[in-house]
Scaffold this motif. Structure first.
Motif, PDB file in Angstrom:
ATOM      1  N   UNK A   1     -70.169 -10.485 -27.569  1.00 40.12           N
ATOM      2  CA  UNK A   1     -69.763 -11.070 -26.461  1.00 40.12           C
ATOM      3  C   UNK A   1     -69.953 -12.594 -26.683  1.00 40.12           C
ATOM      4  N   UNK A   2     -70.829 -13.129 -27.135  1.00 37.39           N
ATOM      5  CA  UNK A   2     -70.875 -14.559 -27.112  1.00 37.39           C
ATOM      6  C   UNK A   2     -69.643 -15.032 -28.072  1.00 37.39           C
ATOM      7  N   UNK A   3     -69.314 -14.505 -29.256  1.00 37.74           N
ATOM      8  CA  UNK A   3     -68.609 -15.018 -30.246  1.00 37.74           C
ATOM      9  C   UNK A   3     -67.218 -14.810 -29.714  1.00 37.74           C
ATOM     10  N   UNK A   4     -66.939 -13.802 -28.797  1.00 36.98           N
ATOM     11  CA  UNK A   4     -65.586 -13.533 -28.130  1.00 36.98           C
ATOM     12  C   UNK A   4     -65.301 -14.766 -27.026  1.00 36.98           C
ATOM     13  N   UNK A   5     -66.389 -14.968 -26.340  1.00 40.65           N
ATOM     14  CA  UNK A   5     -66.259 -15.838 -25.097  1.00 40.65           C
ATOM     15  C   UNK A   5     -66.128 -17.309 -25.706  1.00 40.65           C
ATOM     16  N   UNK A   6     -66.675 -17.663 -26.897  1.00 43.36           N
ATOM     17  CA  UNK A   6     -66.468 -18.849 -27.349  1.00 43.36           C
ATOM     18  C   UNK A   6     -65.033 -19.084 -27.903  1.00 43.36           C
ATOM     19  N   UNK A   7     -64.404 -18.054 -28.329  1.00 43.98           N
ATOM     20  CA  UNK A   7     -63.281 -18.129 -28.982  1.00 43.98           C
ATOM     21  C   UNK A   7     -62.140 -18.142 -27.816  1.00 43.98           C
ATOM     22  N   UNK A   8     -62.494 -17.468 -26.945  1.00 38.88           N
ATOM     23  CA  UNK A   8     -61.673 -17.431 -25.522  1.00 38.88           C
ATOM     24  C   UNK A   8     -61.584 -18.840 -25.093  1.00 38.88           C
ATOM     25  N   UNK A   9     -62.814 -19.461 -25.002  1.00 37.28           N
ATOM     26  CA  UNK A   9     -62.894 -20.713 -24.594  1.00 37.28           C
ATOM     27  C   UNK A   9     -62.119 -21.930 -25.324  1.00 37.28           C
ATOM     28  N   UNK A  10     -62.270 -21.850 -26.492  1.00 39.70           N
ATOM     29  CA  UNK A  10     -61.382 -22.560 -27.316  1.00 39.70           C
ATOM     30  C   UNK A  10     -59.761 -22.571 -27.461  1.00 39.70           C
ATOM     31  N   UNK A  11     -59.442 -21.028 -27.285  1.00 36.93           N
ATOM     32  CA  UNK A  11     -58.091 -20.762 -27.285  1.00 36.93           C
ATOM     33  C   UNK A  11     -57.457 -21.202 -25.711  1.00 36.93           C
ATOM     34  N   UNK A  12     -58.248 -21.302 -24.860  1.00 42.30           N
ATOM     35  CA  UNK A  12     -57.897 -21.798 -23.482  1.00 42.30           C
ATOM     36  C   UNK A  12     -57.463 -23.144 -23.338  1.00 42.30           C
ATOM     37  N   UNK A  13     -58.557 -23.731 -24.058  1.00 41.10           N
ATOM     38  CA  UNK A  13     -58.375 -25.363 -24.030  1.00 41.10           C
ATOM     39  C   UNK A  13     -57.148 -25.693 -25.175  1.00 41.10           C
ATOM     40  N   UNK A  14     -57.069 -25.193 -26.075  1.00 37.61           N
ATOM     41  CA  UNK A  14     -55.971 -25.318 -26.897  1.00 37.61           C
ATOM     42  C   UNK A  14     -54.621 -25.059 -26.187  1.00 37.61           C
ATOM     43  N   UNK A  15     -54.686 -23.784 -25.441  1.00 39.41           N
ATOM     44  CA  UNK A  15     -53.259 -23.441 -24.424  1.00 39.41           C
ATOM     45  C   UNK A  15     -53.175 -24.623 -23.391  1.00 39.41           C
ATOM     46  N   UNK A  16     -54.111 -25.215 -22.907  1.00 34.29           N
ATOM     47  CA  UNK A  16     -54.143 -26.318 -21.782  1.00 34.29           C
ATOM     48  C   UNK A  16     -53.547 -27.694 -22.419  1.00 34.29           C
ATOM     49  N   UNK A  17     -53.902 -27.761 -23.571  1.00 31.10           N
ATOM     50  CA  UNK A  17     -53.418 -29.116 -24.661  1.00 31.10           C
ATOM     51  C   UNK A  17     -51.709 -28.668 -24.697  1.00 31.10           C
ATOM     52  N   UNK A  18     -51.496 -27.457 -25.238  1.00 30.61           N
ATOM     53  CA  UNK A  18     -50.066 -27.158 -25.366  1.00 30.61           C
ATOM     54  C   UNK A  18     -49.388 -27.560 -24.118  1.00 30.61           C
ATOM     55  N   UNK A  19     -49.784 -27.136 -22.702  1.00 27.89           N
ATOM     56  CA  UNK A  19     -49.162 -27.136 -21.591  1.00 27.89           C
ATOM     57  C   UNK A  19     -48.964 -28.846 -21.121  1.00 27.89           C
ATOM     58  N   UNK A  20     -49.839 -29.287 -21.672  1.00 26.76           N
ATOM     59  CA  UNK A  20     -49.932 -30.777 -21.119  1.00 26.76           C
ATOM     60  C   UNK A  20     -48.871 -31.669 -22.230  1.00 26.76           C
ATOM     61  N   UNK A  21     -48.643 -31.340 -23.421  1.00 30.29           N
ATOM     62  CA  UNK A  21     -47.791 -31.724 -24.426  1.00 30.29           C
ATOM     63  C   UNK A  21     -46.175 -31.607 -23.693  1.00 30.29           C
ATOM     64  N   UNK A  22     -46.123 -30.668 -23.120  1.00 34.82           N
ATOM     65  CA  UNK A  22     -44.777 -30.404 -22.273  1.00 34.82           C
ATOM     66  C   UNK A  22     -44.246 -31.346 -21.560  1.00 34.82           C
ATOM     67  N   UNK A  23     -45.386 -32.498 -21.205  1.00 33.99           N
ATOM     68  CA  UNK A  23     -44.911 -33.627 -20.367  1.00 33.99           C
ATOM     69  C   UNK A  23     -44.054 -34.286 -20.945  1.00 33.99           C
ATOM     70  N   UNK A  24     -44.116 -34.350 -22.373  1.00 36.81           N
ATOM     71  CA  UNK A  24     -43.139 -35.264 -23.237  1.00 36.81           C
ATOM     72  C   UNK A  24     -41.734 -34.626 -23.025  1.00 36.81           C
ATOM     73  N   UNK A  25     -41.663 -33.260 -23.153  1.00 40.07           N
ATOM     74  CA  UNK A  25     -40.351 -32.644 -22.911  1.00 40.07           C
ATOM     75  C   UNK A  25     -39.780 -32.843 -21.639  1.00 40.07           C
ATOM     76  N   UNK A  26     -40.595 -32.766 -20.687  1.00 41.78           N
ATOM     77  CA  UNK A  26     -40.212 -33.248 -19.205  1.00 41.78           C
ATOM     78  C   UNK A  26     -39.748 -34.538 -19.245  1.00 41.78           C
ATOM     79  N   UNK A  27     -40.363 -35.496 -19.680  1.00 40.37           N
ATOM     80  CA  UNK A  27     -39.845 -36.763 -19.841  1.00 40.37           C
ATOM     81  C   UNK A  27     -38.517 -37.276 -20.413  1.00 40.37           C
ATOM     82  N   UNK A  28     -38.154 -36.510 -21.583  1.00 37.03           N
ATOM     83  CA  UNK A  28     -37.133 -36.656 -22.113  1.00 37.03           C
ATOM     84  C   UNK A  28     -35.925 -35.666 -21.620  1.00 37.03           C
ATOM     85  N   UNK A  29     -36.434 -34.638 -21.201  1.00 37.33           N
ATOM     86  CA  UNK A  29     -35.223 -33.649 -20.793  1.00 37.33           C
ATOM     87  C   UNK A  29     -34.734 -33.637 -19.080  1.00 37.33           C
TER      88      UNK A  29
END
Length: 110
Positions: free
Chosen positions: A52-80
């Motif tokens: 449980x603890x290891x799986x929760x930690x991985x989910x937390x890290x992957x969620x944070x990474x997904x959020x960063x990718x989501x915010x990177x799309x601001x660059x695409x919004x700015x240009x497109x």
């Protein structure tokens, strides 16, 4: 032989049934008509305790990474779509980001 003894001792600490019993419990569960998507508690609880603890930690890290990718799309919004960039900025940073941070923190507090 020592590894087997260590494994059995570890199973005793986690209250896991013997290997033969585990196999029988799994076979019973697979042959039953249960629509439940979980093993019996005697098998599920030790698994949750062990992973449980290891799986929760991985989910937390992957969620944070997904959020960063989501915010990177601001660059695409700015240009497109520069004409609606301000709307995208408000939606991404003012609505989605705070909601996702609140959700993540409330979900991972325990």
């Amino acid at each position: 032989m020592k590894e087997y003894a260590d494994f059995i001792a570890h199973m005793d600490l986690l209250h896991i049934p013997e290997k033969d019993t585990v196999g029988n419990l799994i076979e019973e569960w697979l042959s039953s008509d249960s629509l439940r998507l979980a093993f019996p508690e005697v098998l599920e609880d030790p698994f949750e305790t062990d992973t449980g603890r290891r799986r929760t930690h991985r989910l937390y890290i992957r969620g944070f990474t997904a959020l960063l990718f989501y915010l990177v799309f601001l660059v695409a919004d700015y240009h497109m779509v520069p004409d609606i960039f301000r709307i995208a900025l408000v939606v991404r940073l003012g609505i989605v980001l705070p909601c996702s941070v609140i959700y993540r923190n409330s979900f991972f507090i325990s």
